[in-house]
Design a protein around this motif. Structure first.
Motif, PDB file in Angstrom:
ATOM      1  N   ASN A 112      -2.295   9.949   6.557  1.00 33.97           N
ATOM      2  CA  ASN A 112      -3.331   9.936   7.579  1.00 33.97           C
ATOM      3  C   ASN A 112      -3.957   8.549   7.669  1.00 33.97           C
ATOM      4  OD1 ASN A 112      -5.200  10.690   9.495  1.00 33.97           O
ATOM      5  ND2 ASN A 112      -6.538  11.784   8.065  1.00 33.97           N
ATOM      6  N   GLY A 113      -3.628   7.817   8.726  1.00 35.51           N
ATOM      7  CA  GLY A 113      -4.210   6.496   8.967  1.00 35.51           C
ATOM      8  C   GLY A 113      -4.008   5.523   7.820  1.00 35.51           C
ATOM      9  N   VAL A 114      -2.769   5.446   7.308  1.00 33.86           N
ATOM     10  CA  VAL A 114      -2.492   4.623   6.127  1.00 33.86           C
ATOM     11  C   VAL A 114      -2.281   3.156   6.522  1.00 33.86           C
ATOM     12  CG1 VAL A 114      -0.789   4.168   4.310  1.00 33.86           C
ATOM     13  CG2 VAL A 114      -1.560   6.518   4.758  1.00 33.86           C
ATOM     14  N   PHE A 115      -2.979   2.264   5.797  1.00 33.70           N
ATOM     15  CA  PHE A 115      -2.822   0.824   5.971  1.00 33.70           C
ATOM     16  C   PHE A 115      -2.417   0.203   4.634  1.00 33.70           C
ATOM     17  CE2 PHE A 115      -5.479   1.939   9.488  1.00 33.70           C
ATOM     18  CZ  PHE A 115      -5.289   0.974  10.474  1.00 33.70           C
ATOM     19  N   LYS A 116      -1.662  -0.888   4.713  1.00 29.97           N
ATOM     20  CA  LYS A 116      -1.338  -1.661   3.519  1.00 29.97           C
ATOM     21  C   LYS A 116      -1.394  -3.152   3.855  1.00 29.97           C
ATOM     22  CE  LYS A 116       0.100  -2.639  -0.660  1.00 29.97           C
ATOM     23  NZ  LYS A 116      -0.746  -2.400  -1.845  1.00 29.97           N
ATOM     24  N   ARG A 117      -2.172  -3.880   3.066  1.00 28.62           N
ATOM     25  CA  ARG A 117      -2.247  -5.337   3.223  1.00 28.62           C
ATOM     26  C   ARG A 117      -2.070  -5.980   1.855  1.00 28.62           C
ATOM     27  NH1 ARG A 117      -6.516  -3.553   6.440  1.00 28.62           N
ATOM     28  NH2 ARG A 117      -6.221  -3.906   8.681  1.00 28.62           N
TER      29      ARG A 117
ATOM     30  N   ARG B 299       7.014   3.685  -1.504  1.00 30.34           N
ATOM     31  CA  ARG B 299       6.402   3.417  -2.800  1.00 30.34           C
ATOM     32  C   ARG B 299       4.927   3.839  -2.818  1.00 30.34           C
ATOM     33  NH1 ARG B 299       9.082  -0.022  -6.246  1.00 30.34           N
ATOM     34  NH2 ARG B 299       7.140  -0.953  -6.973  1.00 30.34           N
ATOM     35  N   MET B 300       4.265   3.791  -1.664  1.00 29.40           N
ATOM     36  CA  MET B 300       2.888   4.276  -1.583  1.00 29.40           C
ATOM     37  C   MET B 300       2.841   5.789  -1.740  1.00 29.40           C
ATOM     38  SD  MET B 300       1.672   1.740   1.488  1.00 29.40           S
ATOM     39  CE  MET B 300       0.057   2.430   1.778  1.00 29.40           C
ATOM     40  N   ILE B 301       3.816   6.488  -1.154  1.00 24.07           N
ATOM     41  CA  ILE B 301       3.893   7.940  -1.335  1.00 24.07           C
ATOM     42  C   ILE B 301       4.153   8.265  -2.811  1.00 24.07           C
ATOM     43  CG2 ILE B 301       5.217  10.018  -0.760  1.00 24.07           C
ATOM     44  CD1 ILE B 301       5.787   8.700   1.988  1.00 24.07           C
TER      45      ILE B 301
ATOM     46  N   ALA C 235      -6.031   1.422   2.911  1.00 25.81           N
ATOM     47  CA  ALA C 235      -6.926   2.337   3.623  1.00 25.81           C
ATOM     48  C   ALA C 235      -6.124   3.560   4.046  1.00 25.81           C
ATOM     49  CB  ALA C 235      -7.554   1.661   4.833  1.00 25.81           C
ATOM     50  N   GLY C 236      -6.831   4.663   4.326  1.00 27.90           N
ATOM     51  CA  GLY C 236      -6.173   5.891   4.722  1.00 27.90           C
ATOM     52  C   GLY C 236      -5.954   6.808   3.542  1.00 27.90           C
ATOM     53  N   ALA C 237      -5.169   7.854   3.743  1.00 20.84           N
ATOM     54  CA  ALA C 237      -4.980   8.861   2.693  1.00 20.84           C
ATOM     55  C   ALA C 237      -3.554   9.387   2.695  1.00 20.84           C
ATOM     56  CB  ALA C 237      -5.955  10.017   2.888  1.00 20.84           C
ATOM     57  N   VAL C 238      -3.048   9.650   1.481  1.00 22.26           N
ATOM     58  CA  VAL C 238      -1.780  10.351   1.285  1.00 22.26           C
ATOM     59  C   VAL C 238      -2.100  11.668   0.593  1.00 22.26           C
ATOM     60  CG1 VAL C 238       0.441  10.357   0.103  1.00 22.26           C
ATOM     61  CG2 VAL C 238      -0.396   8.248   1.133  1.00 22.26           C
TER      62      VAL C 238
ATOM     63  N   VAL D 127      -3.912  12.259  -2.918  1.00 25.10           N
ATOM     64  CA  VAL D 127      -3.410  11.743  -4.196  1.00 25.10           C
ATOM     65  C   VAL D 127      -3.579  10.230  -4.318  1.00 25.10           C
ATOM     66  CG1 VAL D 127      -1.752  13.626  -4.461  1.00 25.10           C
ATOM     67  CG2 VAL D 127      -1.056  11.527  -3.287  1.00 25.10           C
ATOM     68  N   ASN D 128      -4.432   9.638  -3.479  1.00 27.10           N
ATOM     69  CA  ASN D 128      -4.594   8.173  -3.498  1.00 27.10           C
ATOM     70  C   ASN D 128      -4.813   7.629  -4.908  1.00 27.10           C
ATOM     71  OD1 ASN D 128      -4.646   8.755  -0.761  1.00 27.10           O
ATOM     72  ND2 ASN D 128      -6.127   7.142  -0.293  1.00 27.10           N
TER      73      ASN D 128
END
Length: 354
Positions: free
Chosen positions: A7-12, A47-49, A57-60, A67-68
């Motif tokens: 849900n609205g996942v960001f990666k920087r 890899r984030m999952i 940002a966002g949620a898994v 499980v963030n």
């Protein structure tokens, strides 16, 4: 029921954006393939999952639980990597059972799970061998067996076949698909190979520059691409994308840059002079004596078919013919585009129009 939700996942990484606002629901037992060119963010997303990369940002969520902050080892996911990552000094059975031994499983349960996984993967006669005594395909099956014995909630595959030769990739692709059918487990698979994506997936997630370019079944993505990127990335040989202009809202054809007119399945419904991109796949040309004149530029036999590069007006386009006629460069032929298979895209944004 959605088993894995983003849900609205960001990666920087610092100020560098890698993934932008990724939202995705993966159903229980679904086979999802993340596909895209190198650097699009597909492996990072996997890899984030898995819990191997932090989320900016966002949620898994897995099974409805966010499980963030949960460590990878507690997420009940099994990952199969591009490299086999087998312990070279351990026999196949020990490689497959190692995680179970660490978790304190009873010996009888370990032997039962290893035997079941070996049967599924055809490894029964290899359990006493060392990794160096195995072929590449056998090593990859051992890596898959190590994941199976854990009986996880879901399997994550990160380009598992990229180190194998072409023939073995095809065979292992079939093995993975049969494995999914047999286990019925959720699988998320990363690849840059669109053929793997098309043949394995229930749904494909096409990624480009850290964003979802399109999500759909293989045939939806192939037959109804959302933009020129998806159209060009999915399908082999690559789709023909030709600059054109609209002849009028009621015209069922468009004009290419050199004035050649090509058909559409229905009127474009756009203002005359609108700049567009005309898309037609090589498989959607037919030889037709009453069709448009063309000259053959290049002939590439592929076995069952022949891929031709032809000059249509001043444009060079590719087509596939399903016969073994002795074509040669310089030959004159007549072709007919299948009008109902043609698609139009906005010339500026690349978005699908027609």
């Amino acid at each position: 029921m959605s088993q894995i939700t983003l849900n609205g996942v960001f990666k920087r990484y610092g100020q560098v954006p890698v993934l932008n606002d990724i939202s995705l629901e993966i159903g229980e037992g679904e086979f999802i393939v993340l596909v895209g060119p190198s650097g699009c963010g597909k492996s990072t997303l996997l890899r984030m999952i898995a819990g191997l990369e932090d989320i900016t940002a966002g949620a898994v969520a897995i099974g409805g639980k966010v499980v963030n902050a949960m460590p990878a080892k507690q997420r009940d996911l099994a990952m199969v990597f591009q490299s086999y990552a087998l312990y070279p000094h351990m026999k196949v059975a020990d490689n497959m059972s190692f995680a179970l031994k660490l978790s304190g499983q009873p010996k009888a349960e370990i032997e039962k799970r290893v035997k079941e996984a070996a049967t599924i993967l055809g490894l029964e006669n290899l359990l006493e061998r060392l990794p160096r005594e195995l072929s590449g395909g056998q090593r990859q099956r051992v890596a898959m067996g190590r994941a199976i014995v854990r009986n996880p909630t879901a399997f994550l595959f990160d380009e598992p076949l990229s180190n194998l030769d072409a023939k073995l990739r095809v065979k292992m692709r079939g093995e993975i698909k049969k494995l999914h059918q047999r286990l019925g487990k959720t699988m998320i698979y990363v690849t840059h190979d669109q053929t793997e994506a098309m043949t394995l997936a229930d749904r494909i997630v096409v990624l480009n520059d850290g964003e979802i370019a399109q999500l759909g079944t293989p045939m939806e993505v192939y037959g109804n691409p959302a933009n020129t990127f998806v159209a060009g990335f999915i399908g082999s040989p690559e789709i023909n994308l030709l600059p054109a202009t609209v002849l009028g809202s009621g015209a069922a054809e468009v004009k290419l840059a050199d004035g050649t007119r090509v058909p559409l399945g229905a009127p474009a419904g756009l203002v005359e002079g609108t700049r567009v991109t005309y898309g037609i796949r090589p498989q959607h040309f037919a030889l037709d004596e009453t069709g448009m004149p063309a000259e053959i530029v290049l002939v590439e036999p592929t076995g069952e078919d022949q891929e031709l590069m032809i000059r249509l007006g001043t444009q060079e386009v590719s087509m596939v013919v399903h016969n073994h006629a002795p074509f040669a460069p310089g030959d004159r032929i007549a072709v007919r585009p299948e009008a109902d298979k043609a698609v139009l895209f906005d010339a500026g944004t690349g978005a699908r129009l027609h």
